[in-house]
Design an enzyme around this catalytic site. Structure first.
Site, PDB file in Angstrom:
ATOM      1  N   HIS A  12     -30.667  23.972  33.594  1.00  0.00           N
ATOM      2  CA  HIS A  12     -31.808  23.193  34.094  1.00  0.00           C
ATOM      3  C   HIS A  12     -32.067  21.919  33.294  1.00  0.00           C
ATOM      4  CE1 HIS A  12     -33.807  25.215  30.756  1.00  0.00           C
ATOM      5  NE2 HIS A  12     -34.825  24.378  30.893  1.00  0.00           N
ATOM      6  N   GLY A  17     -28.687  20.587  37.183  1.00  0.00           N
ATOM      7  CA  GLY A  17     -29.724  21.605  37.166  1.00  0.00           C
ATOM      8  C   GLY A  17     -31.127  21.029  37.228  1.00  0.00           C
ATOM      9  N   SER A 109     -15.005  18.325  42.618  1.00  0.00           N
ATOM     10  CA  SER A 109     -13.923  17.875  43.496  1.00  0.00           C
ATOM     11  C   SER A 109     -12.576  17.840  42.787  1.00  0.00           C
ATOM     12  CB  SER A 109     -14.245  16.486  44.065  1.00  0.00           C
ATOM     13  OG  SER A 109     -14.451  15.550  43.026  1.00  0.00           O
ATOM     14  N   TYR A 137     -10.267  22.612  33.428  1.00  0.00           N
ATOM     15  CA  TYR A 137     -11.592  22.649  34.060  1.00  0.00           C
ATOM     16  C   TYR A 137     -11.468  23.007  35.536  1.00  0.00           C
ATOM     17  CZ  TYR A 137     -16.199  20.989  35.613  1.00  0.00           C
ATOM     18  OH  TYR A 137     -17.449  20.893  36.161  1.00  0.00           O
ATOM     19  N   LYS A 141     -13.005  26.259  37.673  1.00  0.00           N
ATOM     20  CA  LYS A 141     -13.859  26.130  38.852  1.00  0.00           C
ATOM     21  C   LYS A 141     -13.235  26.828  40.072  1.00  0.00           C
ATOM     22  CE  LYS A 141     -17.400  24.002  37.234  1.00  0.00           C
ATOM     23  NZ  LYS A 141     -18.727  24.670  37.255  1.00  0.00           N
ATOM     24  N   THR A 165     -18.766  15.611  44.800  1.00  0.00           N
ATOM     25  CA  THR A 165     -17.929  14.516  44.333  1.00  0.00           C
ATOM     26  C   THR A 165     -18.469  14.038  42.988  1.00  0.00           C
ATOM     27  OG1 THR A 165     -16.926  12.428  45.020  1.00  0.00           O
ATOM     28  CG2 THR A 165     -19.278  12.699  45.500  1.00  0.00           C
ATOM     29  N   LEU A 167     -20.710  12.630  40.306  1.00  0.00           N
ATOM     30  CA  LEU A 167     -22.165  12.558  40.302  1.00  0.00           C
ATOM     31  C   LEU A 167     -22.681  11.594  39.244  1.00  0.00           C
ATOM     32  CD1 LEU A 167     -22.834  16.404  40.506  1.00  0.00           C
ATOM     33  CD2 LEU A 167     -23.052  14.754  42.389  1.00  0.00           C
TER      34      LEU A 167
END
Length: 313
Positions: A12, A17, A109, A137, A141, A165, A167
């Site tokens: 968060h 988050g 992505s 990584y 994922k 995609t 961010l």
């Protein structure tokens, strides 16, 4: 989602988050669970399982992850693979044990093959080799996606995976040793402006194409999918539009107010030549991005920790 539902948002304090928390609060959800690393170590399986068993949230958003740019991914390969595997495994299995029926896993992505056709459809997953610089990584994922699919199939859970995609936005990481391309460019241009430099350096050739999504748009998409009860296969989240790194750097200069020129360091890696998501599945579910790149970039710059209206009139 019921407004009285108990919702656990991991990560968060991070960019994603915190955006999900903002979006949920704006929609009137007030039973939000958040825990910082000092209160709950997501790498500690016993602690995570005990927390979920005690709190029994109705929904879980997995936005916590170890993240970074090309350099961090390539230099900390073991850390990126190990820590992300542990975080997602502890949370997904722990949620299942606690009886959580609805969960959303946020991927990246970079899970898609380096040279797959453009724009990238969800079904291109696992159809070719990954980009080597962030392979660990990406593998972590992909494992998270497959965990969600497997719990759905074996235990009839509704664990959804979304693939954003690139961010950017509030609470982004601007550390030049570990940040992604857009925040790195913003900080470089800002510091070049303050020093009165004639130029600032951009990694690579400037020719790769990238898609960028304002993080509050991602949060809106995530809540949209949860609210409509979506429980289908993984979903791409993006704008459906991309720009070259050269165009990106020039827009950054304009937004920051740096009047010098860009110099490209071709000794540095470009990464994947192009990465544009096909967002038709999400569009069919009634959602599309709303924040133009320049406007989102302006908001990101104004919220950056190093930005000062006094220093930057």
């Amino acid at each position: 989602m019921d407004r009285n539902a108990k919702i656990f948002v991991t990560g968060h304090r991070g960019m994603v988050g915190s955006a999900i928390v903002r979006r949920l609060q704006a929609a009137g959800y007030d039973r939000l669970l958040t825990r910082g690393r000092e209160d709950l170590d997501l790498l500690d399986q016993r602690a995570v399982h005990a927390f979920l068993a005690h709190e029994k949230p109705d929904y879980v958003f997995i936005a916590a992850a170890k993240v970074g740019g090309i350099q961090a991914n390539d230099q900390q390969r073991a850390d990126f693979l190990y820590q992300n595997l542990l975080i997602e495994a502890n949370l997904i299995h722990g949620a299942h044990l606690a009886g959580v029926q609805r969960l959303m896993f946020l991927g990246s992505s970079c899970i898609y093959p380096r040279d797959c056709p453009q724009p990238i459809k969800e079904e291109y997953l696992l159809t070719g080799p990954l980009e080597q610089t962030n392979e660990p990584y990406a593998i972590a994922k992909i494992a998270g996606i497959k965990l969600c699919e497997s719990y759905n199939r074996q235990y009839a859970r509704q664990y959804v995976s979304v693939m954003p995609t690139n961010l950017y936005g509030p609470n982004d990481n601007y550390d030049l040793l570990s940040s992604h391309v857009l925040p790195a460019l913003i900080r470089k241009a800002h510091e070049a402006k303050l020093r009165g430099d004639a130029e600032y350096v951009v990694w690579g050739s400037g020719t790769p194409r990238r898609e960028f999504l304002y993080v509050d748009d991602l949060a809106d998409a995530c809540v949209h999918l949860m609210e409509r009860g979506y429980d289908g296969p993984l979903v791409n989240v993006g704008t459906g539009e991309d720009v070259t790194i050269r165009e990106l750097a020039e827009t950054v200069m304009d937004v920051v107010g740096f009047r010098g020129r860009v110099v490209y360091d071709r000794s540095k890696p470009d990464g994947t030549p192009r990465k544009l998501l096909d967002v038709s599945r999400l569009a069919a579910l009634g959602w599309k991005a709303r924040t133009p790149l320049r406007e989102g970039m302006r908001r990101a710059y104004e919220s950056a920790p190093f930005h000062s209206p006094v220093a930057n009139p």
